[in-house]
Design a protein around this motif. Structure first.
Motif, PDB file in Angstrom:
ATOM      1  N   ARG A   1     -51.304 -12.118 -20.055  1.00  9.13           N
ATOM      2  CA  ARG A   1     -52.493 -11.769 -19.275  1.00  9.13           C
ATOM      3  C   ARG A   1     -53.644 -11.291 -20.161  1.00  9.13           C
ATOM      4  NH1 ARG A   1     -48.653  -9.813 -15.298  1.00  9.13           N
ATOM      5  NH2 ARG A   1     -48.614  -7.774 -16.305  1.00  9.13           N
ATOM      6  N   GLY A   2     -53.351 -10.875 -21.371  1.00 13.72           N
ATOM      7  CA  GLY A   2     -54.399 -10.386 -22.263  1.00 13.72           C
ATOM      8  C   GLY A   2     -55.101 -11.508 -23.011  1.00 13.72           C
ATOM      9  N   ARG A   3     -56.125 -11.140 -23.742  1.00 17.21           N
ATOM     10  CA  ARG A   3     -56.855 -12.106 -24.568  1.00 17.21           C
ATOM     11  C   ARG A   3     -56.159 -12.269 -25.909  1.00 17.21           C
ATOM     12  NH1 ARG A   3     -63.235 -10.384 -23.689  1.00 17.21           N
ATOM     13  NH2 ARG A   3     -63.261 -10.609 -21.405  1.00 17.21           N
ATOM     14  N   SER A   4     -56.289 -13.440 -26.465  1.00 17.23           N
ATOM     15  CA  SER A   4     -55.599 -13.751 -27.713  1.00 17.23           C
ATOM     16  C   SER A   4     -56.218 -13.021 -28.898  1.00 17.23           C
ATOM     17  CB  SER A   4     -55.630 -15.260 -27.974  1.00 17.23           C
ATOM     18  OG  SER A   4     -54.957 -15.966 -26.963  1.00 17.23           O
ATOM     19  N   VAL A   5     -55.405 -12.858 -29.928  1.00 21.37           N
ATOM     20  CA  VAL A   5     -55.831 -12.325 -31.223  1.00 21.37           C
ATOM     21  C   VAL A   5     -55.407 -13.324 -32.287  1.00 21.37           C
ATOM     22  CG1 VAL A   5     -55.507 -10.485 -32.921  1.00 21.37           C
ATOM     23  CG2 VAL A   5     -55.683  -9.914 -30.505  1.00 21.37           C
ATOM     24  N   VAL A   6     -56.271 -13.530 -33.272  1.00 22.76           N
ATOM     25  CA  VAL A   6     -56.001 -14.471 -34.355  1.00 22.76           C
ATOM     26  C   VAL A   6     -55.982 -13.718 -35.680  1.00 22.76           C
ATOM     27  CG1 VAL A   6     -57.012 -16.367 -35.687  1.00 22.76           C
ATOM     28  CG2 VAL A   6     -56.877 -16.538 -33.208  1.00 22.76           C
ATOM     29  N   VAL A   7     -54.992 -14.032 -36.498  1.00 21.54           N
ATOM     30  CA  VAL A   7     -54.891 -13.483 -37.857  1.00 21.54           C
ATOM     31  C   VAL A   7     -54.698 -14.662 -38.801  1.00 21.54           C
ATOM     32  CG1 VAL A   7     -53.641 -11.923 -39.393  1.00 21.54           C
ATOM     33  CG2 VAL A   7     -53.800 -11.387 -36.946  1.00 21.54           C
ATOM     34  N   LEU A   8     -55.503 -14.748 -39.848  1.00 27.89           N
ATOM     35  CA  LEU A   8     -55.376 -15.865 -40.774  1.00 27.89           C
ATOM     36  C   LEU A   8     -55.789 -15.465 -42.180  1.00 27.89           C
ATOM     37  CD1 LEU A   8     -58.359 -18.326 -40.399  1.00 27.89           C
ATOM     38  CD2 LEU A   8     -58.205 -16.281 -39.004  1.00 27.89           C
ATOM     39  N   GLN A   9     -55.198 -16.148 -43.139  1.00 26.19           N
ATOM     40  CA  GLN A   9     -55.572 -15.936 -44.533  1.00 26.19           C
ATOM     41  C   GLN A   9     -56.879 -16.661 -44.826  1.00 26.19           C
ATOM     42  OE1 GLN A   9     -51.498 -17.226 -45.986  1.00 26.19           O
ATOM     43  NE2 GLN A   9     -51.961 -15.675 -47.530  1.00 26.19           N
ATOM     44  N   TYR A  10     -57.693 -16.051 -45.654  1.00 19.24           N
ATOM     45  CA  TYR A  10     -58.898 -16.718 -46.139  1.00 19.24           C
ATOM     46  C   TYR A  10     -58.960 -16.541 -47.653  1.00 19.24           C
ATOM     47  CZ  TYR A  10     -61.430 -12.247 -46.630  1.00 19.24           C
ATOM     48  OH  TYR A  10     -61.833 -10.996 -47.018  1.00 19.24           O
ATOM     49  N   GLU A  11     -60.044 -16.954 -48.242  1.00 17.83           N
ATOM     50  CA  GLU A  11     -60.166 -17.022 -49.698  1.00 17.83           C
ATOM     51  C   GLU A  11     -59.853 -15.697 -50.394  1.00 17.83           C
ATOM     52  OE1 GLU A  11     -63.500 -18.806 -52.781  1.00 17.83           O
ATOM     53  OE2 GLU A  11     -64.176 -17.799 -50.951  1.00 17.83           O
TER      54      GLU A  11
ATOM     55  N   VAL B   1     -59.323 -11.380 -35.967  1.00 18.57           N
ATOM     56  CA  VAL B   1     -60.401 -11.614 -35.002  1.00 18.57           C
ATOM     57  C   VAL B   1     -59.838 -11.474 -33.591  1.00 18.57           C
ATOM     58  CG1 VAL B   1     -62.207 -13.181 -34.200  1.00 18.57           C
ATOM     59  CG2 VAL B   1     -61.489 -13.248 -36.594  1.00 18.57           C
ATOM     60  N   ALA B   2     -60.545 -10.717 -32.737  1.00 13.45           N
ATOM     61  CA  ALA B   2     -60.128 -10.539 -31.348  1.00 13.45           C
ATOM     62  C   ALA B   2     -61.350 -10.377 -30.459  1.00 13.45           C
ATOM     63  CB  ALA B   2     -59.229  -9.314 -31.213  1.00 13.45           C
ATOM     64  N   PRO B   3     -61.426 -11.111 -29.351  1.00  8.26           N
ATOM     65  CA  PRO B   3     -62.451 -10.795 -28.357  1.00  8.26           C
ATOM     66  C   PRO B   3     -62.136  -9.431 -27.754  1.00  8.26           C
ATOM     67  CG  PRO B   3     -61.486 -12.975 -27.978  1.00  8.26           C
ATOM     68  CD  PRO B   3     -60.616 -12.278 -28.965  1.00  8.26           C
ATOM     69  N   ASN B   4     -63.094  -8.518 -27.798  1.00 10.50           N
ATOM     70  CA  ASN B   4     -62.849  -7.166 -27.316  1.00 10.50           C
ATOM     71  C   ASN B   4     -64.180  -6.494 -27.014  1.00 10.50           C
ATOM     72  OD1 ASN B   4     -61.864  -4.664 -26.694  1.00 10.50           O
ATOM     73  ND2 ASN B   4     -61.185  -4.148 -28.762  1.00 10.50           N
ATOM     74  N   PRO B   5     -64.552  -6.412 -25.726  1.00  8.52           N
ATOM     75  CA  PRO B   5     -65.831  -5.787 -25.377  1.00  8.52           C
ATOM     76  C   PRO B   5     -65.832  -4.272 -25.540  1.00  8.52           C
ATOM     77  CG  PRO B   5     -64.624  -6.421 -23.393  1.00  8.52           C
ATOM     78  CD  PRO B   5     -63.863  -6.977 -24.555  1.00  8.52           C
ATOM     79  N   SER B   6     -64.661  -3.650 -25.656  1.00  7.09           N
ATOM     80  CA  SER B   6     -64.583  -2.190 -25.774  1.00  7.09           C
ATOM     81  C   SER B   6     -64.854  -1.763 -27.211  1.00  7.09           C
ATOM     82  CB  SER B   6     -63.208  -1.694 -25.342  1.00  7.09           C
ATOM     83  OG  SER B   6     -63.068  -0.313 -25.599  1.00  7.09           O
ATOM     84  N   ARG B   7     -65.697  -0.737 -27.361  1.00  6.20           N
ATOM     85  CA  ARG B   7     -65.955  -0.176 -28.678  1.00  6.20           C
ATOM     86  C   ARG B   7     -65.028   0.985 -28.988  1.00  6.20           C
ATOM     87  NH1 ARG B   7     -67.564  -3.739 -31.583  1.00  6.20           N
ATOM     88  NH2 ARG B   7     -66.344  -4.802 -29.994  1.00  6.20           N
TER      89      ARG B   7
END
Length: 260
Positions: free
Chosen positions: A25-35, A41-47
């Motif tokens: 039911r929640g929004r997805s979260v992505v974790v990935l390696q970069y250079e 990265v996560a969509p999250n309107p709450s601060r």
């Protein structure tokens, strides 16, 4: 057989189904390696309520599901890291050790509690090189998965992971990695969340001491703009893709209006 008896196998299946539905039911979260490290990265309107956090010097944490449950896990992980770092050495605090701790806690709760935790978490550790990075994904029942390259969890995780694999490659610069993550998190035909509704952080191997860094405000907006700018290679390839078209359009066929 007592009235209302439910076999242990059925209890485990019911608990697993219950937890999976809660996580989805929640929004997805992505974790990935970069250079230069690992990107979250996560969509999250709450601060105020974070899905992505720092655990220790070079270890990050991301979660989906019930906030109060994964927040309790995060705080327990911080206490574990602080005590072990103080009693032994800071380098003795590892993502593997934290993953083992979380696996034990989640497994015990899933087995003994009537209600399992509705959470899925990632514990990531950045190393001195990409080969030394570690990403561990843990599910509600305490299962641990040693991931390489990328992870998507929560929401429509399979669809998100599929879109992410379309854009992902090893050694992406940060703007391109962020662009790939947003492409994956946006449903086809949907609108991307604005910068002020994104939670973005990195474990940057080039930073001294504490590797965790949140990206927000103008810095995040600049990265988003860079990610949507075609790379020089893509710009050079663009004329070749349209080389079978006439060099000039017939007079009167040029559309001067704006695209919808």
């Amino acid at each position: 057989m007592p009235f209302g008896y439910v076999s242990p196998e059925q209890q485990m299946r019911d608990k697993a189904d219950y937890a999976r539905k809660g996580i989805a039911r929640g929004r997805s979260v992505v974790v990935l390696q970069y250079e230069d490290g690992i990107l979250f990265v996560a969509p999250n309107p709450s601060r105020a309520l974070h899905k992505i956090s720092e655990i220790y010097d070079k270890i990050g944490f991301a979660a989906v599901g019930r906030y109060n449950e994964f927040e309790a896990l995060r705080l327990g992980g911080i206490r574990y890291a602080d005590i072990n770092g103080y009693n032994y050495a800071r380098d003795d605090v590892t993502a593997r050790g934290l993953a083992n701790l979380y696996a034990q806690n989640l497994g015990q709760i899933f087995t003994e509690s009537p209600k399992p935790f509705e959470v899925e978490i990632v514990v990531a550790e950045v190393g001195d090189s990409a080969e030394e990075d570690h990403i561990y994904r843990l599910t509600f029942d305490g299962s641990v998965f040693d991931e390489t390259g990328l992870v998507a969890m929560g929401g429509q995780a399979e669809a998100v992971a599929g879109r992410l694999k379309e854009r992902y490659r090893e050694g992406l610069p940060l703007p391109e990695a962020l662009e790939a993550a947003l492409f994956a998190l946006t449903e086809p035909g949907g609108e991307r969340p604005p910068a002020n509704q994104l939670e973005v952080a990195v474990l940057d191997r080039n930073r001294p001491h504490r590797k965790f860094l949140r990206l927000n405000g103008p810095r995040l907006e600049r990265l988003l703009a860079e990610g949507t700018t075609p790379s020089p290679a893509a710009a050079e390839a663009a004329p070749e893709q349209g080389s079978d078209l006439p060099p000039t359009a017939p007079e009167g066929d040029i559309d001067t209006g704006s695209n919808g």
